[in-house]
Design an enzyme around this catalytic site. Structure first.
Site, PDB file in Angstrom:
ATOM      1  N   PHE A  88     -44.392  63.446  76.783  1.00  0.00           N
ATOM      2  CA  PHE A  88     -44.084  63.660  78.091  1.00  0.00           C
ATOM      3  C   PHE A  88     -42.492  63.214  78.280  1.00  0.00           C
ATOM      4  O   PHE A  88     -42.545  63.561  79.538  1.00  0.00           O
ATOM      5  CB  PHE A  88     -45.021  63.699  78.974  1.00  0.00           C
ATOM      6  CG  PHE A  88     -45.906  64.864  78.484  1.00  0.00           C
ATOM      7  CD1 PHE A  88     -46.134  66.167  79.407  1.00  0.00           C
ATOM      8  CD2 PHE A  88     -47.234  63.767  78.061  1.00  0.00           C
ATOM      9  CE1 PHE A  88     -47.737  66.721  79.444  1.00  0.00           C
ATOM     10  CE2 PHE A  88     -48.291  64.706  78.067  1.00  0.00           C
ATOM     11  CZ  PHE A  88     -47.919  66.569  78.546  1.00  0.00           C
ATOM     12  N   GLU A 127     -34.980  63.223  78.055  1.00  0.00           N
ATOM     13  CA  GLU A 127     -34.625  62.551  78.288  1.00  0.00           C
ATOM     14  C   GLU A 127     -33.300  61.819  78.978  1.00  0.00           C
ATOM     15  O   GLU A 127     -33.431  61.759  79.882  1.00  0.00           O
ATOM     16  CB  GLU A 127     -32.849  63.124  77.591  1.00  0.00           C
ATOM     17  CG  GLU A 127     -33.752  63.280  76.050  1.00  0.00           C
ATOM     18  CD  GLU A 127     -33.124  64.670  75.026  1.00  0.00           C
ATOM     19  OE1 GLU A 127     -31.456  64.072  75.236  1.00  0.00           O
ATOM     20  OE2 GLU A 127     -33.673  65.304  74.482  1.00  0.00           O
ATOM     21  N   CYS A 133     -50.510  87.457 102.699  1.00  0.00           N
ATOM     22  CA  CYS A 133     -48.833  86.889 102.937  1.00  0.00           C
ATOM     23  C   CYS A 133     -48.439  86.901 101.182  1.00  0.00           C
ATOM     24  O   CYS A 133     -47.114  87.358 101.294  1.00  0.00           O
ATOM     25  CB  CYS A 133     -49.117  85.654 103.473  1.00  0.00           C
ATOM     26  SG  CYS A 133     -49.640  85.700 104.997  1.00  0.00           S
ATOM     27  N   LYS A 154     -28.192  66.525  80.891  1.00  0.00           N
ATOM     28  CA  LYS A 154     -28.342  65.904  82.156  1.00  0.00           C
ATOM     29  C   LYS A 154     -27.528  64.452  82.331  1.00  0.00           C
ATOM     30  O   LYS A 154     -26.958  64.251  80.986  1.00  0.00           O
ATOM     31  CB  LYS A 154     -29.491  66.141  82.735  1.00  0.00           C
ATOM     32  CG  LYS A 154     -30.458  64.541  81.237  1.00  0.00           C
ATOM     33  CD  LYS A 154     -31.863  65.658  80.826  1.00  0.00           C
ATOM     34  CE  LYS A 154     -32.909  64.554  81.956  1.00  0.00           C
ATOM     35  NZ  LYS A 154     -33.748  63.927  82.216  1.00  0.00           N
ATOM     36  N   ARG A 211     -27.456  69.273  73.244  1.00  0.00           N
ATOM     37  CA  ARG A 211     -28.399  70.792  72.911  1.00  0.00           C
ATOM     38  C   ARG A 211     -28.892  71.914  74.230  1.00  0.00           C
ATOM     39  O   ARG A 211     -29.419  71.357  75.274  1.00  0.00           O
ATOM     40  CB  ARG A 211     -29.908  70.625  72.281  1.00  0.00           C
ATOM     41  CG  ARG A 211     -29.160  70.078  71.384  1.00  0.00           C
ATOM     42  CD  ARG A 211     -30.943  69.450  70.130  1.00  0.00           C
ATOM     43  NE  ARG A 211     -31.550  68.261  70.844  1.00  0.00           N
ATOM     44  CZ  ARG A 211     -32.128  67.529  69.993  1.00  0.00           C
ATOM     45  NH1 ARG A 211     -32.873  67.878  69.236  1.00  0.00           N
ATOM     46  NH2 ARG A 211     -32.880  66.625  71.027  1.00  0.00           N
TER      47      ARG A 211
END
Ligand code: NAD
Ligand code: UGA
Length: 454
Positions: A141, A144, A277, A320, A327
């Site tokens: 999990f 990077e 709602c 990021k 990629r």
């Protein structure tokens, strides 16, 4: 001494094994890869990937109980536990079956379609020459840019195995490895399929959450609402999408919900949500979006009216901050859009090389798996793109700046100096909402950001 071998020395295999080696000095860890340059880099001072904190961890254990090698067969043969951290899990399984001469635990670390473990199990047992294999699913999990932090303090470790005595024993063996630094109650054990599905589900939830925020910010731009002020409502909206959970077990929801980025509430499945709602209000939002004719790629389409022959400085190219990985980076689409509108680009990213940027911009979307067969970039495009190693150089004489990655250093640049060296009017388009907009406007910039009316 327990021996671990990890097939695949990439973004997951390298950092994960380095942390296991650091936390378990009595375990010998070999990370193997078919790529000679990648292994050479792991054995050098210039590691093949950039991750904060990784250098220190590798330096502490490399040559002691952590080894990087291209001798794939040898290390797989000698290992008690083999992690598979590649994108070609089944061919790796075939290789394990071929070279093994003793019983092994095979750990699926890669992200795989559900039931891949079953396929691996078939490959291994049909070739096993009497050797016993136990397959575990132990999805990763980490994200990077924060890989070492995530590995040191994971929200949870998930281990799926067969629900047989041998399966439980294998799960326990792997659990004991992680238990050297992860509290036991954060090590979740499930069956194989739940573990595989939990990984895909967690990523789907993150993507859904970001998509919701992005869609909402587009609506904010169109209506004049402030995306930060509607933040709490966004969060609520993300939690409403419980329908895909309808077929999942409670344990599954627990495995996903323990990720601190998602929270553990609102993960109970039901036939569907009802009441007066939710449905009405979601349809209401869809209606407002349609009325505002929101374009798909609003970033490119809304910028600077015309960019033809203008110099646009692109700050950030990685997908990021704190990684050099490109990629699927959104920068590719944005840059291609700008190039298509005949802008001249000057790109700067602290961790991405010129070679990589040129390659990414010359590729079609699904070609990056086969970079050797690429068409060279067209001469016109080559002329339109330059890559700088300095933000000041990249922004000199530019008409506008696009911030595409949220690198911290971009917040601390001398924007007065940058403004003085740009064409006027000087634009900033902050695609990551990291800048102090008031300060930039005081200097004289025209500032656009995500989620603010244009
Ligand atoms: P990567 O491309 O960085 O690394 C894979 C490595 O495996 C490459 O170095 C390649 O040369 C090597 N390799 C491929 N086939 C091999 C073989 N048969 N024998 C030996 N080496 C071989 O990939 P990655 O980003 O580390 O991802 C690996 C898996 O982990 C994927 O399934 C991915 O979805 C998953 N994952 C990735 C991340 C992430 O942040 N990158 C996080 C969690 C999970
Ligand atoms: C993601 C997950 O976060 C990891 O848990 C998972 O292990 C990994 O995928 C994987 O399976 O490969 P990663 O892709 O490395 O990790 O990075 P993220 O931090 O999730 O960012 C993904 C993209 O979403 C980036 O482009 C980032 O800028 C963007 N993002 C992220 C946003 O636009 N907004 C956010 O709030 C968070």
């Amino acid at each position: 001494m327990v021996k671990i071998c990890c097939i695949g020395a990439g973004y997951v295999g390298g950092p994960t094994m380095a942390v296991i080696a650091l936390k378990c000095p009595h375990i010998e860890v070999a990370v193997v890869d078919i790529s000679v340059p990648r292994i050479n880099a792991w054995n050098s001072d210039q590691l093949p990937i950039y991750e904060p904190g990784l250098d220190e961890v590798v330096k502490q254990c490399r040559g002691k109980n952590l080894f990087f090698s291209t001798e794939v067969d040898k290390h797989v043969r000698e290992a008690d536990i083999v992690f598979v951290s590649v994108n070609t899990t089944e061919s790796a399984a075939r290789m394990i079956a071929d070279v093994s001469v003793s019983d092994k635990i095979v750990v699926e670390k890669s992200t795989v379609p559900v039931k891949t473990a079953e396929a691996i199990e078939k490959i291994l047992t049909h070739n096993s020459k009497g050797i016993k294999f136990q397959i575990l699913s132990n999805p990763e999990f980490l994200a990077e840019g924060t890989a070492i932090k995530d590995l040191f303090n994971p929200d949870r470790v998930l281990i799926g195995g067969r629900e047989t005595p041998e399966g439980f024993k294998a799960v326990q063996t792997l659990k004991e490895v992680y238990a050297h630094w992860v509290p036991e109650d954060q090590i979740i054990t499930t069956n194989l399929w739940s573990a595989e599905l939990s990984k895909l589900a967690a990523n789907a939830f993150f993507a859904q959450r970001i998509s919701s925020v992005n869609a909402m910010s587009a609506l904010c731009e169109a209506t004049g609402a402030d995306v930060t002020q509607v933040g709490s409502h966004l969060l609520m909206l993300c939690r409403l999408c419980v329908k895909p959970l309808a077929q999942m077990s409670r344990k599954w929801a627990y495995a996903v919900g323990t990720d601190s980025r998602l929270g553990s509430k609102f993960l109970n499945s039901s036939v569907e949500f009802g009441g007066s709602c939710f449905q009405k209000d979601i349809l209401n939002l869809v209606y407002i979006c349609e009325c505002n004719g929101l374009p798909e790629n609003r970033f490119v389409s809304s910028m600077f009216n015309t960019v033809s022959n203008k110099k646009i400085a692109v700050l950030g190219f990685a997908f990021k901050k704190d990684t050099g990985d490109t990629r699927e980076t959104p920068a590719i689409d944005v840059c291609k859009g700008l190039l298509g509108d005949r802008a001249r680009l000057s790109i700067y990213d602290p961790q991405v090389t010129e070679d990589q940027i040129q390659r990414d911009l010359s590729m079609n979307k699904f070609e990056w798996e086969h970079p050797l067969h690429l068409q060279p970039m067209s001469p016109t495009t080559v002329k339109q793109v330059s890559v700088s190693w300095d933000a000041y150089e990249a922004t000199k004489d530019a008409h506008g700046i696009c911030i595409l990655t949220e690198w911290d250093e971009f917040k601390n640049l001398d924007y007065k100096r940058i403004f003085d060296n740009m064409q006027k009017p000087a634009f900033v388009f902050d695609g990551r909402n990291i800048m102090d907009f008031e300060k930039l406007r005081e200097i004289g910039f025209i500032v656009y950001s995500i989620g603010e009316p244009l």
